[in-house]
Design a protein around this motif. Structure first.
Motif, PDB file in Angstrom:
ATOM      1  N   TRP A 164      38.274  20.204  21.758  1.00 18.70           N
ATOM      2  CA  TRP A 164      38.665  19.506  20.523  1.00 18.70           C
ATOM      3  C   TRP A 164      37.651  19.762  19.407  1.00 18.70           C
ATOM      4  CZ3 TRP A 164      36.623  14.652  18.422  1.00 18.70           C
ATOM      5  CH2 TRP A 164      37.428  14.102  17.410  1.00 18.70           C
ATOM      6  N   ASP A 165      36.371  19.666  19.733  1.00 18.54           N
ATOM      7  CA  ASP A 165      35.308  19.942  18.759  1.00 18.54           C
ATOM      8  C   ASP A 165      35.411  21.366  18.222  1.00 18.54           C
ATOM      9  OD1 ASP A 165      32.506  17.977  20.005  1.00 18.54           O
ATOM     10  OD2 ASP A 165      33.790  17.724  18.244  1.00 18.54           O
TER      11      ASP A 165
ATOM     12  N   MET B 185      34.824  21.780  34.300  1.00 21.99           N
ATOM     13  CA  MET B 185      34.466  20.418  34.698  1.00 21.99           C
ATOM     14  C   MET B 185      32.974  20.173  34.949  1.00 21.99           C
ATOM     15  SD  MET B 185      37.568  19.866  37.396  1.00 21.99           S
ATOM     16  CE  MET B 185      37.437  18.107  37.605  1.00 21.99           C
TER      17      MET B 185
ATOM     18  N   MET C 266      30.664  10.024  40.793  1.00 18.74           N
ATOM     19  CA  MET C 266      31.391   9.218  39.814  1.00 18.74           C
ATOM     20  C   MET C 266      31.220   9.816  38.414  1.00 18.74           C
ATOM     21  SD  MET C 266      32.733   6.556  41.417  1.00 18.74           S
ATOM     22  CE  MET C 266      32.822   5.062  40.435  1.00 18.74           C
ATOM     23  N   ASP C 267      30.211  10.663  38.233  1.00 15.76           N
ATOM     24  CA  ASP C 267      29.945  11.256  36.926  1.00 15.76           C
ATOM     25  C   ASP C 267      29.920  12.778  36.934  1.00 15.76           C
ATOM     26  OD1 ASP C 267      27.944   8.461  36.239  1.00 15.76           O
ATOM     27  OD2 ASP C 267      29.589   9.122  34.951  1.00 15.76           O
ATOM     28  N   TYR C 268      29.688  13.378  38.093  1.00 21.13           N
ATOM     29  CA  TYR C 268      29.685  14.842  38.180  1.00 21.13           C
ATOM     30  C   TYR C 268      31.085  15.257  38.600  1.00 21.13           C
ATOM     31  CZ  TYR C 268      28.249  19.595  39.252  1.00 21.13           C
ATOM     32  OH  TYR C 268      28.127  20.958  39.255  1.00 21.13           O
ATOM     33  N   ALA C 269      31.795  15.937  37.704  1.00 22.16           N
ATOM     34  CA  ALA C 269      33.208  16.226  37.943  1.00 22.16           C
ATOM     35  C   ALA C 269      33.378  17.505  38.747  1.00 22.16           C
ATOM     36  CB  ALA C 269      33.940  16.354  36.607  1.00 22.16           C
ATOM     37  N   LEU C 270      34.020  17.376  39.892  1.00 20.47           N
ATOM     38  CA  LEU C 270      34.315  18.514  40.772  1.00 20.47           C
ATOM     39  C   LEU C 270      35.823  18.662  40.856  1.00 20.47           C
ATOM     40  CD1 LEU C 270      32.306  18.073  44.104  1.00 20.47           C
ATOM     41  CD2 LEU C 270      31.953  19.828  42.384  1.00 20.47           C
TER      42      LEU C 270
ATOM     43  N   HIS D  47      30.982  11.679  29.187  1.00 22.53           N
ATOM     44  CA  HIS D  47      32.346  12.184  29.371  1.00 22.53           C
ATOM     45  C   HIS D  47      33.122  12.222  28.068  1.00 22.53           C
ATOM     46  CE1 HIS D  47      31.712  12.177  33.618  1.00 22.53           C
ATOM     47  NE2 HIS D  47      31.236  10.959  33.523  1.00 22.53           N
TER      48      HIS D  47
ATOM     49  N   TYR E 154      35.279  10.835  20.028  1.00 29.28           N
ATOM     50  CA  TYR E 154      36.404  11.391  20.769  1.00 29.28           C
ATOM     51  C   TYR E 154      37.254  10.277  21.367  1.00 29.28           C
ATOM     52  CZ  TYR E 154      39.111  14.556  23.676  1.00 29.28           C
ATOM     53  OH  TYR E 154      40.144  15.256  24.248  1.00 29.28           O
TER      54      TYR E 154
ATOM     55  N   LEU F 115      21.829  12.070  34.241  1.00 30.29           N
ATOM     56  CA  LEU F 115      22.909  11.111  33.974  1.00 30.29           C
ATOM     57  C   LEU F 115      24.124  11.360  34.866  1.00 30.29           C
ATOM     58  CD1 LEU F 115      22.724  11.027  30.071  1.00 30.29           C
ATOM     59  CD2 LEU F 115      21.789   9.380  31.699  1.00 30.29           C
ATOM     60  N   SER F 116      24.306  12.590  35.313  1.00 31.04           N
ATOM     61  CA  SER F 116      25.468  12.894  36.150  1.00 31.04           C
ATOM     62  C   SER F 116      25.018  12.905  37.601  1.00 31.04           C
ATOM     63  CB  SER F 116      26.060  14.241  35.741  1.00 31.04           C
ATOM     64  OG  SER F 116      25.037  15.231  35.689  1.00 31.04           O
TER      65      SER F 116
ATOM     66  N   VAL G  96      23.950  16.745  33.487  1.00 32.29           N
ATOM     67  CA  VAL G  96      23.576  16.243  32.156  1.00 32.29           C
ATOM     68  C   VAL G  96      22.315  15.398  32.262  1.00 32.29           C
ATOM     69  CG1 VAL G  96      24.336  14.928  30.146  1.00 32.29           C
ATOM     70  CG2 VAL G  96      26.024  16.142  31.536  1.00 32.29           C
TER      71      VAL G  96
ATOM     72  N   ASP H 248      43.769  18.905  41.078  1.00 38.28           N
ATOM     73  CA  ASP H 248      43.439  19.427  39.738  1.00 38.28           C
ATOM     74  C   ASP H 248      43.868  20.878  39.576  1.00 38.28           C
ATOM     75  OD1 ASP H 248      40.231  17.786  39.975  1.00 38.28           O
ATOM     76  OD2 ASP H 248      42.052  17.095  38.961  1.00 38.28           O
TER      77      ASP H 248
ATOM     78  N   ALA I 246      35.690  12.896  36.665  1.00 40.84           N
ATOM     79  CA  ALA I 246      34.955  12.669  37.913  1.00 40.84           C
ATOM     80  C   ALA I 246      35.452  11.410  38.616  1.00 40.84           C
ATOM     81  CB  ALA I 246      33.449  12.582  37.631  1.00 40.84           C
TER      82      ALA I 246
ATOM     83  N   GLN J 298      38.206  21.494  15.770  1.00 44.68           N
ATOM     84  CA  GLN J 298      37.833  20.825  14.509  1.00 44.68           C
ATOM     85  C   GLN J 298      36.863  21.693  13.703  1.00 44.68           C
ATOM     86  OE1 GLN J 298      39.127  17.399  14.039  1.00 44.68           O
ATOM     87  NE2 GLN J 298      40.220  18.214  15.804  1.00 44.68           N
TER      88      GLN J 298
ATOM     89  N   ALA K 165      37.595  18.483  27.571  1.00 44.87           N
ATOM     90  CA  ALA K 165      38.567  18.223  26.513  1.00 44.87           C
ATOM     91  C   ALA K 165      37.870  18.020  25.170  1.00 44.87           C
ATOM     92  CB  ALA K 165      39.401  17.001  26.876  1.00 44.87           C
ATOM     93  N   GLU K 166      36.748  17.276  25.193  1.00 39.03           N
ATOM     94  CA  GLU K 166      36.067  17.011  23.931  1.00 39.03           C
ATOM     95  C   GLU K 166      35.495  18.299  23.320  1.00 39.03           C
ATOM     96  OE1 GLU K 166      33.323  13.753  23.821  1.00 39.03           O
ATOM     97  OE2 GLU K 166      32.876  14.116  21.702  1.00 39.03           O
TER      98      GLU K 166
END
Lengths: 115, 286
Positions: free
Chosen positions: A105-106, A18, A35-39, B259, B264, A30-31, A22, A44, B187, A109, A101-102
């Motif tokens: 997925w990448d 997570m 709200m943008d830095y996932a902990l 994100h 995606y 940006l994180s 960034v 979870d 997040a 692919q 997840a992306e």
């Protein structure tokens, strides 16, 4: 001690799946907030089952060592290795942390295209 | 950070509240979209007009085959509502995915819709349900169809001097199943992509009616009409639904951020549409 291991494992899982700082091309973070830095939060994470072996260290009279880094260092490696192992049959060899997840997925692919 | 200084009013009637609007003042319902923005100073309203003491805005009631939901109904109240569970389960299914327990206990359907965050969940559901929204302003009340409500990034058909007071939805017809599928931002837990589906089956088991509301993919929530057209008359099986779901992002400019890239998000829109339609169809059969 179990609690400290739980916390360490949670941090290790967070790093593996997570957490990322960034920046854009101008060096702007940006994180910049939660709200943008996932902990990872409790919801979870799975239930943890901990066990232990006891090997007293000869380097001090109580035979003790710190436990703080055991959970966090091992967990990240275990999680990443497990994901790559389950995708190995598709040709995936490596994915950079965090395994969002992306990114997974990448990797799937790209492996399919023989990259 | 903490918010810029603001005044606070707590009117006890709609007419009193209307007099306090204007000048950039914002309505405060649950505050769980607005207050985080104020703490980041992305919103600096000079005053908040707290509508929590206006009783007409609460509650969920039936009027014939229409369910009327007060704008201040919390996501938790919607999730728990027996009448919605029986007549319009899509709203319960969608509300259950909003944020977390604390957010659902305070956040309201009216606030969520009026705020129109591109990652909000409820816009997808009310689009799929063809809900009508009631807005009250100085010159009286009017209704806005869900399809006309979301006009752009965090923009709605509400005027600055209007309050959204209620949301009206029709009870679902027989042989109808619904589902909401969401890929949450890890997040913030907003929807990176969220798909609300209502599927009505004909007596031969094919799709008689399909409504697909999507959020998170682009600046505003929308109906995936390409998917709906592709599903009409088809058997709701994996191959047919997967093919129809490829239409999910047709004609839409997709968002991209740290994100999930645009690429995606488009992929997610196909996968979640397929899952939502299959789940809804399976519920329609039982």
């Amino acid at each position: 001690m179990a609690g400290q291991v739980h916390g360490g494992v949670a941090q290790g899982i967070g790093q593996a799946l997570m957490e990322q700082a960034v920046y854009d091309d101008n060096g702007q973070l940006l994180s910049g907030s939660l709200m943008d830095y996932a902990l990872p939060v409790a919801a979870d994470l799975p239930e943890f089952q901990t066990d232990h072996t006891v090997t007293p260290t000869p380097s001090n009279p109580w035979g003790v060592k710190g436990i703080g880094e055991a959970g966090t260092i091992a967990a990240s490696a275990a999680v990443v290795n497990s994901v790559v192992d389950s995708l190995a049959h598709l040709g995936v060899r490596h994915i950079d942390m965090p395994l969002t997840a992306e990114r997974v997925w990448d990797a799937i692919q790209s492996a399919g295209q023989g990259r | 950070m903490f918010p810029a200084a603001f005044d606070y009013h707590a009117p006890t009637s709609i007419s009193e509240a209307l007099k306090l609007l204007g000048n950039g003042n914002k309505i405060l319902a649950g505050g769980h979209s607005l207050l985080p923005l104020m703490k980041l100073r992305l919103a600096e309203p000079p005053a908040l007009v707290d509508i929590g003491r206006i009783p007409e805005l609460d509650g969920i009631r039936e009027e014939g085959d229409t369910i009327v939901i007060g704008a201040r109904a919390t996501h938790a109240a919607i999730e728990r509502s027996d009448v919605l569970a029986q007549k319009v389960p899509l709203l319960c299914q969608t509300a259950a995915w909003v944020g977390d327990l604390q957010v659902r206990s305070r956040g309201t359907i009216g606030g969520s819709l009026a705020h129109a965050d591109p990652g909000g969940d409820l816009p997808a559901a009310i689009l799929a349900l063809d809900a009508t929204l009631t807005a009250v302003g100085p010159s009286g009340s009017r209704t806005i169809a869900a399809r006309d409500f979301f006009t752009g990034l965090m923009s709605t058909g509400l005027a600055d001097d209007e309050i959204l007071t209620e949301i009206r939805v029709k009870a679902l017809p027989p042989r109808t199943g619904t589902a909401y599928e969401k890929f949450p931002n890890p997040a913030s837990r907003y929807a990176i992509v969220g798909v609300a589906a209502t599927i009505t089956l004909g007596s031969d088991g094919t799709v008689a009616q399909a409504a697909i509301g999507m959020t998170g993919l682009s600046e505003r929530a929308f109906r995936a009409s390409g998917v709906e057209v592709a599903l009409a008359g088809k058997r709701p099986v994996e191959t047919e639904v997967a093919a129809a779901a490829e239409q999910a992002d047709q004609g839409q400019d997709a968002l991209g951020d740290i994100h999930a890239s645009e690429r995606y998000r488009r992929h997610l829109s196909h996968v979640l549409t397929k899952r939502a339609v299959l789940e809804a169809a399976s519920r329609a059969r039982s």
